[in-house]
Design a protein around this motif. Structure first.
Motif, mmCIF file in Angstrom:
data_model
loop_
_atom_site.group_PDB
_atom_site.id
_atom_site.type_symbol
_atom_site.label_atom_id
_atom_site.label_comp_id
_atom_site.label_asym_id
_atom_site.label_seq_id
_atom_site.Cartn_x
_atom_site.Cartn_y
_atom_site.Cartn_z
ATOM 1 N N THR A 171 -10.064 2.809 11.262
ATOM 2 C CA THR A 171 -9.963 1.872 10.135
ATOM 3 C C THR A 171 -9.730 2.622 8.831
ATOM 4 O OG1 THR A 171 -11.396 0.255 11.222
ATOM 5 C CG2 THR A 171 -11.207 0.118 8.832
ATOM 6 N N TRP A 172 -10.468 3.707 8.621
ATOM 7 C CA TRP A 172 -10.327 4.462 7.383
ATOM 8 C C TRP A 172 -8.970 5.152 7.279
ATOM 9 C CZ3 TRP A 172 -12.475 4.035 2.953
ATOM 10 C CH2 TRP A 172 -13.775 3.547 2.842
ATOM 11 N N MET A 173 -8.402 5.559 8.410
ATOM 12 C CA MET A 173 -7.066 6.165 8.359
ATOM 13 C C MET A 173 -6.027 5.145 7.909
ATOM 14 S SD MET A 173 -6.967 8.643 11.718
ATOM 15 C CE MET A 173 -5.228 9.018 11.421
ATOM 16 N N ARG A 174 -6.114 3.928 8.455
ATOM 17 C CA ARG A 174 -5.157 2.884 8.055
ATOM 18 C C ARG A 174 -5.352 2.493 6.596
ATOM 19 N NH1 ARG A 174 -5.995 1.262 13.630
ATOM 20 N NH2 ARG A 174 -7.888 0.113 13.070
ATOM 21 N N VAL A 175 -6.621 2.337 6.177
ATOM 22 C CA VAL A 175 -6.889 2.002 4.772
ATOM 23 C C VAL A 175 -6.454 3.143 3.866
ATOM 24 C CG1 VAL A 175 -8.713 1.515 3.101
ATOM 25 C CG2 VAL A 175 -8.765 0.430 5.338
ATOM 26 N N GLY A 176 -6.660 4.377 4.325
ATOM 27 C CA GLY A 176 -6.265 5.540 3.527
ATOM 28 C C GLY A 176 -4.779 5.551 3.206
ATOM 29 N N VAL A 177 -3.970 5.156 4.179
ATOM 30 C CA VAL A 177 -2.516 5.091 3.934
ATOM 31 C C VAL A 177 -2.215 4.098 2.815
ATOM 32 C CG1 VAL A 177 -0.295 4.455 4.944
ATOM 33 C CG2 VAL A 177 -1.923 5.805 6.280
ATOM 34 N N TRP A 178 -2.872 2.927 2.872
ATOM 35 C CA TRP A 178 -2.660 1.909 1.839
ATOM 36 C C TRP A 178 -3.133 2.402 0.472
ATOM 37 C CZ3 TRP A 178 -0.082 -2.308 0.726
ATOM 38 C CH2 TRP A 178 -0.529 -3.147 -0.286
ATOM 39 N N LEU A 179 -4.283 3.070 0.436
ATOM 40 C CA LEU A 179 -4.811 3.554 -0.839
ATOM 41 C C LEU A 179 -3.929 4.657 -1.425
ATOM 42 C CD1 LEU A 179 -8.667 3.652 -0.144
ATOM 43 C CD2 LEU A 179 -7.347 1.894 -1.340
ATOM 44 N N VAL A 180 -3.368 5.511 -0.572
ATOM 45 C CA VAL A 180 -2.449 6.551 -1.060
ATOM 46 C C VAL A 180 -1.207 5.908 -1.662
ATOM 47 C CG1 VAL A 180 -0.927 8.428 -0.343
ATOM 48 C CG2 VAL A 180 -3.285 8.368 0.470
ATOM 49 N N MET A 181 -0.708 4.869 -1.025
ATOM 50 C CA MET A 181 0.413 4.126 -1.616
ATOM 51 C C MET A 181 0.037 3.588 -2.990
ATOM 52 S SD MET A 181 1.677 2.015 1.757
ATOM 53 C CE MET A 181 2.602 0.863 0.737
ATOM 54 N N GLY A 182 -1.197 3.079 -3.108
ATOM 55 C CA GLY A 182 -1.660 2.555 -4.389
ATOM 56 C C GLY A 182 -1.743 3.630 -5.452
ATOM 57 N N VAL A 183 -2.134 4.838 -5.059
ATOM 58 C CA VAL A 183 -2.199 5.952 -6.015
ATOM 59 C C VAL A 183 -0.818 6.233 -6.595
ATOM 60 C CG1 VAL A 183 -2.604 8.428 -6.226
ATOM 61 C CG2 VAL A 183 -4.256 7.002 -5.017
ATOM 62 N N PHE A 184 0.196 6.232 -5.751
ATOM 63 C CA PHE A 184 1.555 6.497 -6.241
ATOM 64 C C PHE A 184 2.048 5.370 -7.146
ATOM 65 C CE2 PHE A 184 1.705 9.464 -2.606
ATOM 66 C CZ PHE A 184 2.216 10.579 -3.264
ATOM 67 N N VAL A 185 1.722 4.124 -6.792
ATOM 68 C CA VAL A 185 2.121 3.005 -7.653
ATOM 69 C C VAL A 185 1.457 3.137 -9.020
ATOM 70 C CG1 VAL A 185 1.999 0.503 -7.958
ATOM 71 C CG2 VAL A 185 2.530 1.451 -5.719
ATOM 72 N N TYR A 186 0.186 3.536 -9.032
ATOM 73 C CA TYR A 186 -0.518 3.692 -10.306
ATOM 74 C C TYR A 186 0.070 4.836 -11.126
ATOM 75 C CZ TYR A 186 -4.167 4.723 -13.674
ATOM 76 O OH TYR A 186 -4.826 4.965 -14.840
ATOM 77 N N ILE A 187 0.356 5.955 -10.480
ATOM 78 C CA ILE A 187 0.876 7.123 -11.201
ATOM 79 C C ILE A 187 2.227 6.816 -11.831
ATOM 80 C CG2 ILE A 187 1.773 9.468 -10.908
ATOM 81 C CD1 ILE A 187 -0.421 9.914 -8.833
ATOM 82 N N PHE A 188 3.102 6.162 -11.077
ATOM 83 C CA PHE A 188 4.474 5.961 -11.555
ATOM 84 C C PHE A 188 4.676 4.664 -12.320
ATOM 85 C CE2 PHE A 188 5.062 8.923 -7.963
ATOM 86 C CZ PHE A 188 5.712 9.940 -8.642
ATOM 87 N N TYR A 189 3.697 3.737 -12.276
ATOM 88 C CA TYR A 189 3.862 2.499 -13.032
ATOM 89 C C TYR A 189 2.615 2.144 -13.843
ATOM 90 C CZ TYR A 189 5.025 -2.226 -14.385
ATOM 91 O OH TYR A 189 5.284 -3.346 -15.133
#
Length: 633
Positions: A583-601
């Motif tokens: 579960t944490w691996m799947r959530v981790g992928v989503w959270l990493v995507m969120g980090v990039f969205v935050y950094i670039f937008y």
């Protein structure tokens, strides 16, 4: 030292993560703005939203699974303990919802109390939770609905599931249709959608009351055979009962949907705490009464894990009750589907208002006064997932967002009570007013001292003022008072950090079964020491006086602080740690995507990019003078 000052020595990226917005978000939006939500909800509607979002079809299945594998006849106590654990989070939500009644729920509270970085992760995790939660619920409706048509594969062809051989995908048109139906209803208006959800929820409650009353009648006729088993009331011991509590805890997830509608409540200071508390009390009572009856009708080891309630009635000759129970399951799923899709558009709208997402998501329809664009996007995403993908294996990801939100809300209560923000952001549009205010104050001081016409007299007055200020006793008192307050805030901040770190170390080491026993004991002892030290310091020092003026006054006050929020943090963190690596691996992928969205937008488009932080008293004066002059930020 103010918040901005504390972060001043850090890099720009770290400062961005720690930016906090002001409590009264209404003040930061233009009066008559097009993105205002209509205040339509009363206590009764909040209760139906809370109960409808919480009581899902899980109760029709959980009682069998948990009783067989964990609790036995002690299932009722498992539901009670889980309800008490959920109430800890509900108390924290109730205070923050009444103090800060704005759309966004836990995202909004963490943005005010913790910082932009944590708020972004909470909002991003909640987006995942509501999307997958809604898809999973919709996907579970069609098998139950098919029972009314004669069996699992008896739905009309246009609604039945079909397998696409070359893609190895089973599509579910019924689930997608139901998501679009609920999305359309939510676009009509919050009053209308809450009315429909209320009707569905009341019907589901009547089904559960039938189970309780009819089951009690059968139980008294047959002598409650389920409680006469050889293993006694605790066949799996106290540990089994507690394990059952951890499992059924997730049956209480959903009351936070009430907090997400805070901006649409007529009287949030009174109605939100009542709505949250009453909804949770009703859910806990129904869960306990149903479990009391069902484990008494059939021995726990003979329960059907898939259809425990209907099979229990069937064993006593009431085969027709299967259809009534199935009706309750379908109604519960439909109500939960509405409760899953309702909060997400408001989360998206709140994040877009703060500039972390495109302004497209913050638009509110002029007629219905609901975020129609965000609702449609939410519906399309949830319907696509429900149509193409069996999301049952992703259901654990739903719990991550909820537990993260519960934990952050409890931490926010500690921050609110001990180190509330003493400075607030001032938008660039009001910075000129702030400078003019200071210039006027300086001019008034010069006029008072008579610098222009009475230089000699002013010099004498100035000397007296300076001498008075330099008086050793006054100077010592002012300095000591400021020093004591600064020391208290630093101590409180360190204590809160000690609690959080101690909880993380304790729960992680307690769950790390791969470690040697002595190592686990040592690490657990270290984490427990950090936790108890932080908790003891918070109990010893005084709470901040600023808590009385934080947000809207006159609402609910969370009791037993700091013990209650600390217990909430401990329980939720333990459940988070034990959700499993997959579960944490799947959530981790989503959270990493969120980090990039935050950094670039999000980081560069945030509404706090160009603000300066000023003391709360100065901010109130600026906003007051701006309102009096007709100027709005």
């Amino acid at each position: 030292m103010g918040f901005e000052g504390a972060a001043g020595g850090m890099g720009g990226g770290v400062r961005a993560l720690m930016r906090r917005k002001q409590v009264d978000s209404e003040r930061a939006r233009p009066a008559g703005s097009s993105n205002q939500l209509r205040k339509e909800l009363s206590v009764a509607q909040l209760i139906t939203i809370g109960v409808g979002s919480t009581i899902g079809a899980g109760v029709y299945v959980l009682v069998g699974t948990v009783a067989r594998e964990h609790s036995g006849p002690a299932l009722t106590l498992s539901f009670l303990i889980a309800g008490i654990a959920a109430a800890l989070s509900a108390f924290c939500y109730a205070e923050l919802a009444s103090r800060c009644p704005s759309a966004g729920s836990a995202y909004h509270y963490s943005y005010i109390c913790v910082g932009e970085g944590v708020a972004w992760l909470i909002g991003w995790a909640l987006i995942l939770e509501y999307t997958i939660g809604g898809s999973a619920v919709a996907r579970g409706i069609s098998p139950n609905l098919a029972l009314f048509f004669g069996g699992a594969d008896s739905l009309p062809w246009i609604l039945a599931r079909h397998e696409i051989p070359w893609l190895d995908v089973v599509v579910d048109p019924c689930a997608a249709f139901l998501v679009f139906l609920v999305t359309g209803l939510l676009c009509v208006g919050i009053k209308e959608s809450s009315f429909v959800q209320g009707v569905v929820t009341v019907l589901n409650c009547f089904v559960m009351l039938f189970v309780i009353i009819a089951g009690s009648y059968i139980g008294f006729q047959t002598g409650w055979v389920g409680y006469k088993v050889a293993g006694g009331f605790f066949p799996f011991g106290a540990n089994g009962m507690l394990a059952g509590s951890a499992t059924v805890f997730f049956a209480y997830i959903g009351f936070d949907s009430v907090a997400s509608t805070a901006e649409e409540v007529k009287n949030p200071q009174r109605d939100l705490p009542l709505g949250i508390a009453t909804a949770l009390s009703i859910c806990c009572s129904l869960y306990m009464l149903v479990s009391v009856v069902i484990v008494g009708l059939v021995p726990y080891f003979a329960m059907d894990p898939d259809t425990p309630i209907s099979s229990a009635f069937a064993k006593h000759g009431m085969h027709w009750a299967m259809y009534l129970v199935t009706t309750g399951a379908v109604l519960a799923l439909c109500s939960t589907l509405m409760g899953s899709i309702l909060p997400q558009p408001r989360i998206l709208m709140a994040m877009a208002r703060d500039g972390l997402l495109p302004s497209f998501f913050s638009d509110v329809h002029k007629t219905t006064q609901v975020p129609v664009k965000s609702t449609i996007v939410t519906g399309i995403c949830a319907a696509s997932l429900a149509f193409f993908m069996d999301v049952s294996q992703l259901a654990g990801m739903v719990s991550v967002g909820t537990l993260l939100a519960f934990t952050t809300v409890a931490v926010s209560i500690l921050i609110l009570r001990y180190v509330p923000p003493d400075e607030v952001p001032l938008p660039s549009s009001l910075q000129a007013s702030f400078r003019r205010s200071h210039e006027n104050d300086e001019e008034k001081l010069r006029d008072t001292l008579g610098y222009e016409d009475h230089e000699e007299g002013a010099s004498e007055i100035s000397d007296v003022v300076v001498e008075s200020i330099k008086d050793p006793l006054i100077e010592k008192q002012l300095y000591a008072s400021k020093l004591d307050e600064t020391k208290r805030r630093k101590t409180a901040a360190c204590s809160i950090a000690s609690v959080c770190i101690g909880v993380l170390v304790l729960t992680t080491s307690a769950s790390a079964t791969f470690l040697p026993f002595l190592v686990r004991c040592f690490v657990c002892a270290f984490g427990g020491l950090l936790l108890l030290t932080g908790l003891g310091m918070l109990c010893w020092i005084d709470q901040d006086d600023g808590r009385h003026s934080f947000g809207h006054s006159g609402g609910f006050i969370c009791p037993f602080v700091p013990l209650l929020p600390v217990m909430c943090i401990l329980i939720n963190t333990y459940l988070l740690i034990n959700l499993g690596g997959g579960t944490w691996m799947r959530v981790g992928v989503w959270l990493v995507m969120g980090v990039f969205v935050y950094i670039f937008y999000g980081r560069t488009h945030s509404s706090l990019t160009d603000v300066v932080y000023i003391p709360v008293a100065d901010a109130n004066e600026i906003y007051g003078s701006s309102s009096a002059s007709g100027f709005v930020a």
